[in-house]
Design an enzyme around this catalytic site. Structure first.
Site, PDB file in Angstrom:
ATOM      1  N   GLY A 137      17.653  40.661  34.287  1.00 27.09           N
ATOM      2  CA  GLY A 137      18.308  40.148  33.087  1.00 27.09           C
ATOM      3  C   GLY A 137      18.258  38.639  32.995  1.00 27.09           C
ATOM      4  O   GLY A 137      19.070  37.947  33.622  1.00 27.09           O
ATOM      5  N   THR A 139      16.305  36.994  29.729  1.00 27.02           N
ATOM      6  CA  THR A 139      16.172  36.736  28.291  1.00 27.02           C
ATOM      7  C   THR A 139      17.412  37.200  27.525  1.00 27.02           C
ATOM      8  O   THR A 139      17.937  38.291  27.760  1.00 27.02           O
ATOM      9  CB  THR A 139      14.934  37.467  27.739  1.00 27.02           C
ATOM     10  OG1 THR A 139      13.778  36.986  28.413  1.00 27.02           O
ATOM     11  CG2 THR A 139      14.779  37.254  26.247  1.00 27.02           C
ATOM     12  N   GLU A 140      17.851  36.372  26.605  1.00 28.03           N
ATOM     13  CA  GLU A 140      19.003  36.703  25.779  1.00 28.03           C
ATOM     14  C   GLU A 140      18.609  36.729  24.306  1.00 28.03           C
ATOM     15  O   GLU A 140      17.535  36.222  23.940  1.00 28.03           O
ATOM     16  CB  GLU A 140      20.124  35.678  26.013  1.00 28.03           C
ATOM     17  CG  GLU A 140      20.651  35.683  27.430  1.00 28.03           C
ATOM     18  CD  GLU A 140      21.887  34.823  27.634  1.00 28.03           C
ATOM     19  OE1 GLU A 140      22.407  34.807  28.750  1.00 28.03           O
ATOM     20  OE2 GLU A 140      22.324  34.167  26.657  1.00 28.03           O
ATOM     21  N   ASN A 142      19.400  34.946  21.872  1.00 24.92           N
ATOM     22  CA  ASN A 142      19.149  33.622  21.295  1.00 24.92           C
ATOM     23  C   ASN A 142      18.435  32.666  22.244  1.00 24.92           C
ATOM     24  O   ASN A 142      18.222  31.505  21.905  1.00 24.92           O
ATOM     25  CB  ASN A 142      20.467  32.993  20.831  1.00 24.92           C
ATOM     26  CG  ASN A 142      21.083  33.748  19.672  1.00 24.92           C
ATOM     27  OD1 ASN A 142      20.394  34.104  18.726  1.00 24.92           O
ATOM     28  ND2 ASN A 142      22.378  34.013  19.759  1.00 24.92           N
ATOM     29  N   CYS A 246      10.996  33.992  40.424  1.00 24.37           N
ATOM     30  CA  CYS A 246      10.684  35.417  40.211  1.00 24.37           C
ATOM     31  C   CYS A 246       9.584  35.566  39.165  1.00 24.37           C
ATOM     32  O   CYS A 246       8.681  36.402  39.314  1.00 24.37           O
ATOM     33  CB  CYS A 246      11.929  36.166  39.739  1.00 24.37           C
ATOM     34  SG  CYS A 246      13.354  36.025  40.825  1.00 24.37           S
ATOM     35  N   LEU A 247       9.668  34.779  38.098  1.00 21.56           N
ATOM     36  CA  LEU A 247       8.669  34.859  37.033  1.00 21.56           C
ATOM     37  C   LEU A 247       7.289  34.464  37.541  1.00 21.56           C
ATOM     38  O   LEU A 247       6.278  35.016  37.087  1.00 21.56           O
ATOM     39  CB  LEU A 247       9.072  33.973  35.851  1.00 21.56           C
ATOM     40  CG  LEU A 247      10.311  34.420  35.071  1.00 21.56           C
ATOM     41  CD1 LEU A 247      10.605  33.445  33.945  1.00 21.56           C
ATOM     42  CD2 LEU A 247      10.139  35.830  34.514  1.00 21.56           C
ATOM     43  N   ARG A 276     -23.078  56.804  20.894  1.00 20.70           N
ATOM     44  CA  ARG A 276     -22.943  56.823  19.446  1.00 20.70           C
ATOM     45  C   ARG A 276     -24.287  56.468  18.796  1.00 20.70           C
ATOM     46  O   ARG A 276     -24.823  55.371  18.992  1.00 20.70           O
ATOM     47  CB  ARG A 276     -21.864  55.823  19.019  1.00 20.70           C
ATOM     48  CG  ARG A 276     -21.717  55.634  17.515  1.00 20.70           C
ATOM     49  CD  ARG A 276     -21.204  56.880  16.831  1.00 20.70           C
ATOM     50  NE  ARG A 276     -20.795  56.596  15.461  1.00 20.70           N
ATOM     51  CZ  ARG A 276     -20.496  57.534  14.564  1.00 20.70           C
ATOM     52  NH1 ARG A 276     -20.548  58.818  14.904  1.00 20.70           N
ATOM     53  NH2 ARG A 276     -20.135  57.200  13.345  1.00 20.70           N
ATOM     54  N   GLY A 347     -15.415  51.701  15.759  1.00 23.57           N
ATOM     55  CA  GLY A 347     -15.160  52.021  14.361  1.00 23.57           C
ATOM     56  C   GLY A 347     -13.830  52.720  14.188  1.00 23.57           C
ATOM     57  O   GLY A 347     -12.840  52.391  14.835  1.00 23.57           O
ATOM     58  N   GLU A 371       7.249  37.154  29.887  1.00 22.44           N
ATOM     59  CA  GLU A 371       7.032  36.315  31.079  1.00 22.44           C
ATOM     60  C   GLU A 371       6.429  34.961  30.698  1.00 22.44           C
ATOM     61  O   GLU A 371       5.612  34.389  31.420  1.00 22.44           O
ATOM     62  CB  GLU A 371       6.125  37.013  32.111  1.00 22.44           C
ATOM     63  CG  GLU A 371       6.415  38.464  32.374  1.00 22.44           C
ATOM     64  CD  GLU A 371       7.734  38.698  33.098  1.00 22.44           C
ATOM     65  OE1 GLU A 371       8.394  37.704  33.445  1.00 22.44           O
ATOM     66  OE2 GLU A 371       8.108  39.855  33.288  1.00 22.44           O
TER      67      GLU A 371
END
Length: 392
Positions: A137, A139-140, A142, A246-247, A276, A347, A371
């Site tokens: 946890g 990222t939030e 905002n 960690c990232l 094809r 295609g 990330e």
């Protein structure tokens, strides 16, 4: 069920740079993906359902914490082995690889690196075996690219901490047993806390209606006056550098992983170009199609060399954050380009679930953002080469 005919491209004989152990690990992971992931993944992606039954298999091949020492349940492998595993798993599906990345680099890594011995022994073996599923946890709602602005916080209540806030876009959240959560203390200092499912006030609502990572479980982590035991604080590192460390580990795995998606799309397009028939001959015999394939294998080969060298540096503990950023950005960019070119070569068939290309393309639209976004990684490289900060 789709048959998996994948043949890995190795235009520069890069296998000669790998050890016998590296090749054994890669081949074991590849065989498992062909047997367990490829036959079912299109169906799960179409239904937007997380294939939870894969967790035990991922644990068996050592994909949870491959570089964590064996005494804590990990496989004790090196960083190149970890990269090769992520390459093969993402060749199957980015969402499945995301599960491994979160478990290994964003949950097991901080507990092993920033935690104490009691925390390591309590959580790591269960995470390595797949008994526990973890989430991370940071990222939030905002605060994404600016994680230091987070609002999630905890207060010292004497015999416990009181945690409040919310995290968003969290892989594994709906099913996680534990979450490594980053929050500010009363002085504004960022710390890691281990939050367990079942703690009162801790909920994990699922995120629905995704066009990307449809076979991956994504959700929120919501904390409403959650009482966290004081022994669940990660004691050995605090500040924003802790989650960013960690990232680094997760981005390293992504650099290898996205390359697996690129390889799969190239291999699919190459095989299709020979089968094809248009205007009386295989489409692979036309110059424009050969141009596409030649550019794909060139970019894959360059990226293979980059991630291998990064793996060597990582093993030697010399890899920098900026070097990892460059590799993550490059691998995802070439993978997206290769997916789009491969889709055109197929295609109309390229948009169907009969082939993996469109699923990879949609998945990579998340990988290019999480990330660290494509642009953020560009700025990390720019700051590294100029010494000037363009973030502020």
């Amino acid at each position: 069920m789709a048959s998996d005919l994948f043949q890995s491209p190795d235009y520069y004989n890069l296998d000669e740079l790998l050890s016998e152990e590296h090749i054994l690990v890669r081949n074991a992971t590849r065989d498992w993906v062909k047997k367990s992931v490829s036959p079912i993944i299109e169906d799960y992606a179409q239904r937007a359902e997380f294939p939870k039954q894969l967790l035990s298999g991922l644990a068996e091949v050592g994909a949870f914490g491959p570089y964590i020492p064996e005494e804590y349940g990990g496989a004790g492998l090196d960083q190149i082995s970890y990269g090769l595993m992520m390459q093969e798993i993402e060749r199957g599906d980015s969402g499945v690889r995301s599960t491994c990345s979160v478990q290994s680099s964003l949950v097991m890594y901080p507990i092993y690196t920033y935690g104490n011995e009691e925390q390591r022994k309590k959580y790591l073996p269960k995470l390595a075996s797949g008994e526990f599923l973890g989430s991370f946890g940071l990222t939030e709602p905002n605060f994404g690219s600016n994680p230091g602005g987070m609002i999630t916080n905890f207060k010292d209540m004497g015999d416990h901490y009181l945690l409040n806030g919310a995290k968003m876009w969290i892989s594994n959240a709906p099913y996680c047993d534990v979450a490594v959560v980053w929050a500010k203390d009363e002085t504004g200092r960022i710390h890691g806390l281990i939050v367990e499912r079942g703690m009162e006030g801790f909920t994990t609502p699922e995120t629905h209606n995704k066009w990307s990572l449809r076979a991956s479980a994504t959700g929120e982590l919501v904390f409403d006056n959650v009482k966290v035991p004081k022994e669940n604080l990660l004691p050995n590192k605090s500040g924003l550098g802790a989650p960013l460390g960690c990232l680094d580990s997760a981005r390293y795995g992504i650099a290898w992983g996205a390359l697996g998606a690129a390889m799969d799309c190239y291999d699919t397009a190459l095989r299709y170009s020979k089968e094809r028939i248009q205007f009386g001959k295989p489409i692979g015999g036309f110059q424009l199609q050969q141009k596409k394939l030649a550019e794909m294998i060139t970019e894959i080969t360059k990226a293979q060399l980059m991630v291998w060298r990064l793996g060597v540096l990582k093993n030697e503990k010399k890899a920098t954050t900026a070097q990892i950023s460059m590799a993550k950005r490059n691998s995802v960019e070439i993978a997206l380009n290769i997916c789009r070119e491969a889709r055109q070569m197929l295609g109309g068939m390229g948009i169907t679930g009969e082939y993996s290309i469109m699923r990879h393309m949609m998945n990579l639209e998340s990988v290019v953002t999480y990330e660290g976004t494509h642009d953020i990684h560009l700025l990390i490289t720019g700051m590294d080469v100029t010494g000037l900060n363009a973030f502020k």
